[in-house]
Design an enzyme around this catalytic site. Sequence first.
Site, PDB file in Angstrom:
ATOM      1  N   THR A  44       0.547  -1.168   0.043  1.00 29.80           N
ATOM      2  CA  THR A  44      -0.296   0.005  -0.455  1.00 29.80           C
ATOM      3  C   THR A  44       0.616   0.628  -0.241  1.00 29.80           C
ATOM      4  OG1 THR A  44      -0.027  -0.037   1.981  1.00 29.80           O
ATOM      5  CG2 THR A  44      -1.610  -1.034   1.177  1.00 29.80           C
ATOM      6  N   SER A 147       9.005   3.729   6.525  1.00 28.68           N
ATOM      7  CA  SER A 147       7.320   4.337   7.570  1.00 28.68           C
ATOM      8  C   SER A 147       7.480   4.201   8.871  1.00 28.68           C
ATOM      9  CB  SER A 147       6.058   4.284   7.283  1.00 28.68           C
ATOM     10  OG  SER A 147       5.219   4.662   7.958  1.00 28.68           O
ATOM     11  N   GLU A 392      -7.265   7.830   7.693  1.00 27.92           N
ATOM     12  CA  GLU A 392      -6.962   6.735   7.379  1.00 27.92           C
ATOM     13  C   GLU A 392      -6.858   5.972   9.303  1.00 27.92           C
ATOM     14  OE1 GLU A 392      -4.512   3.605   4.170  1.00 27.92           O
ATOM     15  OE2 GLU A 392      -3.205   5.249   5.884  1.00 27.92           O
TER      16      GLU A 392
END
Length: 545
Positions: A44, A147, A392
């Site tokens: 993603t 991340s 999200e």
Amino acid sequence: MSLSPLAGTPAPPEILVDLARLERAYYERRPAMDDPTQRVSFGTSGHRGSSLRGSFNEAHILAVTQAICDYRRRQRTDGPLYLGKDTHALSGPAQRSALEVLAANGIETIIQRADGVTPTPVISHAILVFNRGRTAGLADGIVVTPSHNPPEDGGIKYNPPHGGPADIDATGWIERRANELLEGGNTGIRRIPFERAIRVTSTHAQDFVLPYVRDLRNVVDMDAIRDARLTLAVDPLGGAAQPYWEPINHVYGLEIAVVNPRLDPRFAFMTVDHDGAIRMDCSSPYAMAGLVALRDRYRVAFGNDPDADRHGIVTPSAGLLNPNHYLAVAIHYLLTHRPRWPARAAVGKTLVSSSMIDRVVQRLGRGLYESPVGFKWFVPGLFAGALCFGGEESAGASFLRHDGTVWTTDKDGPIMALLAAEITARTGRDPGEHYRTLTAEFGAPYYTRVDAPATPEQKARLQQFSPETLTAATLAGEPILATLTRAPANDAPIGGLKVVTASGWFAARPSGTENVYKIYAESFKDEGHLRAILTEAQAIVDGAS
């Protein structure tokens, strides 16, 4: 989910990564292309892995960067490329490898001066600012980051000229081309030594910090924050946002305390996450234990992950806010405090985010855009102003400027952190207090996510699930109102299923990297009802697979 005895405690020395071994493996190890875990795979948000596992090595970065160069030529993208990196140990070597390929391909590349680090949203912001009003010579970007992943991991992602995460067509092409190059021994890669790459005329070092910081006044009410004189604190968790907070203080006359200014690629200052791993997840109460312990010293405190695309909000009233709770508060506040936003602009949420958001949006008369998991689904709407907010459940979001134009098309942790301060400054109540008001009006949801074991065959069947195969008519004692395998917003496949009743729902998706499937569930009744949803959800999924 089993809880490690180390969860929430300072990281012991024995679990810290060996930086020399990690970098040595990056340069020396070659991927085994017959092992699926060692091939390039864009999830993603880009390709991620570790040099120690053979899944993030120099060969991968060279191939991915050359594939991006080839993709740019196919798309006739010929403006500058903004190249950023976060503070993970592998990000520096990977950025250098990428620059060697970009320079050899003659691509004008812009990096942060003095070998500095750059948050993901800053790259998105820079792309959009450069491209504003242009129809040719458009910019794009690469961010080297895994991340919030553990210190031994690395990652690389591509942002096209719209500034946000590349869509599946782009990432699919880049992934296939990169693996072709790897299978050919990377003989098709153009590359020059770093010492030349950093000095060629196509490589430019600029300051990304002040242009982003000075523009913040156009998306957050920085004057209200200054005038309220709130006690504020931030823990950048050793990430790329760390060099931004003092300039924010200086430009806007704030006094945000940077309670953890340390930069350490081992992330040795972290408290351990739920599973005993070091993970810079600013939505985890275990990873954020140090900041949560300071909750009563500050009116609002916040954290970001290493590439600053996520946010964690801490208040005296609630401690660390659940990401779903803060999304609902942020949406409610923004829709009532941004008068220049387009009245027809909708709110974007992923289909595994809380239904509290649905109720807030409906109450305020806005449209809801419910997408599959992944921020990339919000990019076109944010870019065009058709979406005023996209968020999200994993604590990532962005929203429009005051004037209703695009700010970033990637998740922006700093503006979500500063928004918490704005909310408190302008209303006199912190986001935790606002959430209690929402539950008084709409009810208190009970939300959870669990992982259940699944074979690769079961995962494949779950991805191909058809609503017609569901035989159950009720879920936890209520009639099933909808069975979804495609997102309501855009009819895109969700890679699993979502089952909805009047006061609860669950969604099940196979993991892209592990032999598990994820069940998200929510009840607007009580914990018992939530447990019943989970039990029946697992039976439904197991029966279908």
